[in-house]
Design a protein around this motif. Structure first.
Motif, PDB file in Angstrom:
ATOM      1  N   THR A 136      10.143   9.117   0.930  1.00  0.00           N
ATOM      2  CA  THR A 136       9.024   9.496   0.063  1.00  0.00           C
ATOM      3  C   THR A 136       9.241  10.863  -0.574  1.00  0.00           C
ATOM      4  O   THR A 136       8.846  11.084  -1.725  1.00  0.00           O
ATOM      5  CB  THR A 136       7.690   9.492   0.837  1.00  0.00           C
ATOM      6  OG1 THR A 136       7.803  10.347   1.981  1.00  0.00           O
ATOM      7  CG2 THR A 136       7.345   8.088   1.305  1.00  0.00           C
ATOM      8  N   ILE A 176      -2.499   6.675  -6.805  1.00  0.00           N
ATOM      9  CA  ILE A 176      -2.208   7.232  -5.480  1.00  0.00           C
ATOM     10  C   ILE A 176      -2.359   6.159  -4.406  1.00  0.00           C
ATOM     11  O   ILE A 176      -1.529   6.052  -3.491  1.00  0.00           O
ATOM     12  CB  ILE A 176      -3.127   8.435  -5.181  1.00  0.00           C
ATOM     13  CG1 ILE A 176      -2.750   9.610  -6.080  1.00  0.00           C
ATOM     14  CG2 ILE A 176      -3.046   8.839  -3.712  1.00  0.00           C
ATOM     15  CD1 ILE A 176      -3.643  10.820  -5.929  1.00  0.00           C
ATOM     16  N   LEU A 177      -3.415   5.346  -4.510  1.00  0.00           N
ATOM     17  CA  LEU A 177      -3.615   4.253  -3.547  1.00  0.00           C
ATOM     18  C   LEU A 177      -2.458   3.270  -3.582  1.00  0.00           C
ATOM     19  O   LEU A 177      -2.085   2.704  -2.549  1.00  0.00           O
ATOM     20  CB  LEU A 177      -4.934   3.535  -3.845  1.00  0.00           C
ATOM     21  CG  LEU A 177      -6.219   4.290  -3.482  1.00  0.00           C
ATOM     22  CD1 LEU A 177      -7.445   3.490  -3.915  1.00  0.00           C
ATOM     23  CD2 LEU A 177      -6.267   4.585  -1.989  1.00  0.00           C
ATOM     24  N   VAL A 188       0.133   4.791  -1.484  1.00  0.00           N
ATOM     25  CA  VAL A 188      -0.297   4.695  -0.078  1.00  0.00           C
ATOM     26  C   VAL A 188       0.031   3.314   0.476  1.00  0.00           C
ATOM     27  O   VAL A 188       0.517   3.169   1.602  1.00  0.00           O
ATOM     28  CB  VAL A 188      -1.803   4.994   0.049  1.00  0.00           C
ATOM     29  CG1 VAL A 188      -2.313   4.620   1.438  1.00  0.00           C
ATOM     30  CG2 VAL A 188      -2.083   6.461  -0.234  1.00  0.00           C
ATOM     31  N   SER A 204       2.772   2.665   3.541  1.00  0.00           N
ATOM     32  CA  SER A 204       2.277   2.041   4.773  1.00  0.00           C
ATOM     33  C   SER A 204       3.102   0.803   5.103  1.00  0.00           C
ATOM     34  O   SER A 204       3.484   0.574   6.264  1.00  0.00           O
ATOM     35  CB  SER A 204       0.800   1.666   4.618  1.00  0.00           C
ATOM     36  OG  SER A 204       0.017   2.808   4.318  1.00  0.00           O
ATOM     37  N   TYR A 250       0.402  -1.993  -3.526  1.00  0.00           N
ATOM     38  CA  TYR A 250       1.332  -1.249  -4.381  1.00  0.00           C
ATOM     39  C   TYR A 250       1.421  -1.890  -5.765  1.00  0.00           C
ATOM     40  O   TYR A 250       1.454  -1.193  -6.790  1.00  0.00           O
ATOM     41  CB  TYR A 250       2.704  -1.205  -3.714  1.00  0.00           C
ATOM     42  CG  TYR A 250       3.810  -0.609  -4.552  1.00  0.00           C
ATOM     43  CD1 TYR A 250       3.745   0.706  -4.991  1.00  0.00           C
ATOM     44  CD2 TYR A 250       4.938  -1.360  -4.876  1.00  0.00           C
ATOM     45  CE1 TYR A 250       4.780   1.260  -5.744  1.00  0.00           C
ATOM     46  CE2 TYR A 250       5.976  -0.818  -5.631  1.00  0.00           C
ATOM     47  CZ  TYR A 250       5.883   0.487  -6.060  1.00  0.00           C
ATOM     48  OH  TYR A 250       6.908   1.037  -6.808  1.00  0.00           O
ATOM     49  N   GLN A 252       1.920   7.793  -7.800  1.00  0.00           N
ATOM     50  CA  GLN A 252       2.330   6.856  -6.754  1.00  0.00           C
ATOM     51  C   GLN A 252       3.168   7.576  -5.706  1.00  0.00           C
ATOM     52  O   GLN A 252       2.968   7.394  -4.496  1.00  0.00           O
ATOM     53  CB  GLN A 252       3.137   5.704  -7.356  1.00  0.00           C
ATOM     54  CG  GLN A 252       2.307   4.621  -8.021  1.00  0.00           C
ATOM     55  CD  GLN A 252       3.176   3.541  -8.640  1.00  0.00           C
ATOM     56  OE1 GLN A 252       4.325   3.786  -9.006  1.00  0.00           O
ATOM     57  NE2 GLN A 252       2.637   2.340  -8.770  1.00  0.00           N
ATOM     58  N   GLY A 281       1.042   9.636  -3.374  1.00  0.00           N
ATOM     59  CA  GLY A 281       0.429   8.810  -2.340  1.00  0.00           C
ATOM     60  C   GLY A 281       1.408   8.444  -1.244  1.00  0.00           C
ATOM     61  O   GLY A 281       1.066   8.458  -0.046  1.00  0.00           O
ATOM     62  N   LEU A 318       2.031  11.581   0.953  1.00  0.00           N
ATOM     63  CA  LEU A 318       0.864  11.870   1.782  1.00  0.00           C
ATOM     64  C   LEU A 318       0.868  11.022   3.050  1.00  0.00           C
ATOM     65  O   LEU A 318       0.624  11.523   4.152  1.00  0.00           O
ATOM     66  CB  LEU A 318      -0.422  11.616   0.993  1.00  0.00           C
ATOM     67  CG  LEU A 318      -0.843  12.690  -0.017  1.00  0.00           C
ATOM     68  CD1 LEU A 318      -2.049  12.209  -0.816  1.00  0.00           C
ATOM     69  CD2 LEU A 318      -1.158  14.000   0.688  1.00  0.00           C
ATOM     70  N   VAL A 319       1.145   9.730   2.901  1.00  0.00           N
ATOM     71  CA  VAL A 319       1.186   8.829   4.053  1.00  0.00           C
ATOM     72  C   VAL A 319       2.275   9.267   5.024  1.00  0.00           C
ATOM     73  O   VAL A 319       2.058   9.306   6.244  1.00  0.00           O
ATOM     74  CB  VAL A 319       1.440   7.374   3.600  1.00  0.00           C
ATOM     75  CG1 VAL A 319       1.761   6.479   4.803  1.00  0.00           C
ATOM     76  CG2 VAL A 319       0.222   6.826   2.877  1.00  0.00           C
ATOM     77  N   TYR A 349       1.600  10.459   8.791  1.00  0.00           N
ATOM     78  CA  TYR A 349       2.216   9.646   9.854  1.00  0.00           C
ATOM     79  C   TYR A 349       3.033  10.528  10.800  1.00  0.00           C
ATOM     80  O   TYR A 349       2.960  10.386  12.024  1.00  0.00           O
ATOM     81  CB  TYR A 349       3.097   8.581   9.217  1.00  0.00           C
ATOM     82  CG  TYR A 349       3.784   7.647  10.192  1.00  0.00           C
ATOM     83  CD1 TYR A 349       3.058   6.906  11.122  1.00  0.00           C
ATOM     84  CD2 TYR A 349       5.168   7.493  10.164  1.00  0.00           C
ATOM     85  CE1 TYR A 349       3.697   6.047  12.007  1.00  0.00           C
ATOM     86  CE2 TYR A 349       5.811   6.625  11.041  1.00  0.00           C
ATOM     87  CZ  TYR A 349       5.069   5.905  11.961  1.00  0.00           C
ATOM     88  OH  TYR A 349       5.690   5.061  12.835  1.00  0.00           O
TER      89      TYR A 349
END
Length: 295
Positions: free
Chosen positions: A38, A66-67, A70, A74, A168, A186, A189, A192-193, A197
């Motif tokens: 990332t 951004i979502l 994420v 994930s 995504y 993107q 996001g 950030l994850v 984590y």
């Protein structure tokens, strides 16, 4: 199709085809892999945005972009975990099959794709080919109870991970911006994850903080491979290049390179029969992808 469009369309073949092998070869824990990937993607996207003069979108466009990132990060954490269980040469065809199934079903149920009886018949045939192809890529000549348990666990994990990959792909459809504009948010996001984590693993499980480990930064290289693939796909899918349908089909060829490099470079060995069955399975997956796009 002109030569330049074809070369750009094959960018995902190299990027996404080599990405899982590079990440596995560098090594580290899944958290190291996701942090480095990332971070590399963010650096790539930031440089691209600066060169092209693309600013961050605002409002809901920024939120959904951004979502989207994420969702990918994930899902990718789960995919990295599956690499540790069964190897990338087995995990990649499975996750590709799930993504094709998810994209096809989303198109039918939410977007009204495959109108008419003929389209539904060919679409259903394509879905069956995807399932059969994925099964063939993980077929083993000599099964053991342990290997069967690991495979079942990996398949279940990858099925759950499909939710993230679906987000995504689906989240940007709720925005009014194109793929190039959503590329940087993107990546934000995604990063950030990865950071969250890494911190959670440190606090909850007392694992070493991945943000301070060298291997995490070595994994930036794998992030460059992913980002290159994502960007060339966005360009390839534009109407003045290959278009969405052809661009998508070309991008799916990455599963072949990912599987073969996993076998030959990472030494994820298969018997002669397993190799033949795997190759047939890959052909079926690519055939099904072509059918679903051309309906």
């Amino acid at each position: 199709m002109n030569t330049m469009a074809l070369l750009i369309g094959l960018g995902p073949l190299l990027g996404w085809g080599l990405f899982p092998t590079v990440a596995s070869k560098i090594g580290g824990r899944p958290v190291n892999q996701i942090v480095g990937t990332t971070l590399g993607t963010f650096i790539f996207a930031l440089v691209f945005a600066m060169v092209k003069g693309i600013g961050l979108p605002g409002g809901m466009d920024l939120l959904f972009s951004i979502l989207s990132g994420v969702g990918w990060a994930s899902a990718q954490i789960i995919t990295f975990k599956s690499f540790a269980l069964v190897g990338s040469s087995r995990a990649m065809p499975i996750t590709t099959a799930f993504q094709l199934l998810g994209a096809s079903l989303w198109g039918v149920l939410a977007l009204g794709n495959w109108p008419g009886t003929t389209a539904r018949i060919f679409g259903s045939l394509a879905l069956l080919l995807i399932i059969l192809g994925a099964w063939m890529t993980v077929w083993t000549e000599k099964k053991t109870q342990e290997s069967s348990q690991l495979l079942r666990k990996a398949v279940l994990m990858l099925a759950v991970g499909e939710i993230g990959y679906w987000a995504y792909s689906a989240a940007p459809q709720a925005t009014a911006i194109d793929g190039m504009q959503s590329f940087l948010p993107q990546s934000i996001g995604m990063l950030l994850v990865a950071v969250i984590y890494a911190v959670v693993l440190r606090v909850k499980d007392k694992e070493p903080l991945a943000l301070l480990e060298v291997v995490s930064y070595q994994q930036i290289l794998s992030g460059f491979f992913f980002a290159f693939a994502a960007l060339t796909y966005l360009i390839s899918a534009q109407p003045n290049m290959n278009g969405l349908a052809t661009g998508f089909i070309l991008s799916q060829t990455s599963v072949v390179l990912a599987t073969l490099t996993g076998i030959f470079i990472l030494k994820q060995k298969k018997t002669k029969k397993e190799m033949i069955v795997t190759m047939v399975g890959l052909v079926l997956i690519l055939l099904a992808a072509t059918i679903t796009i051309m309906i």
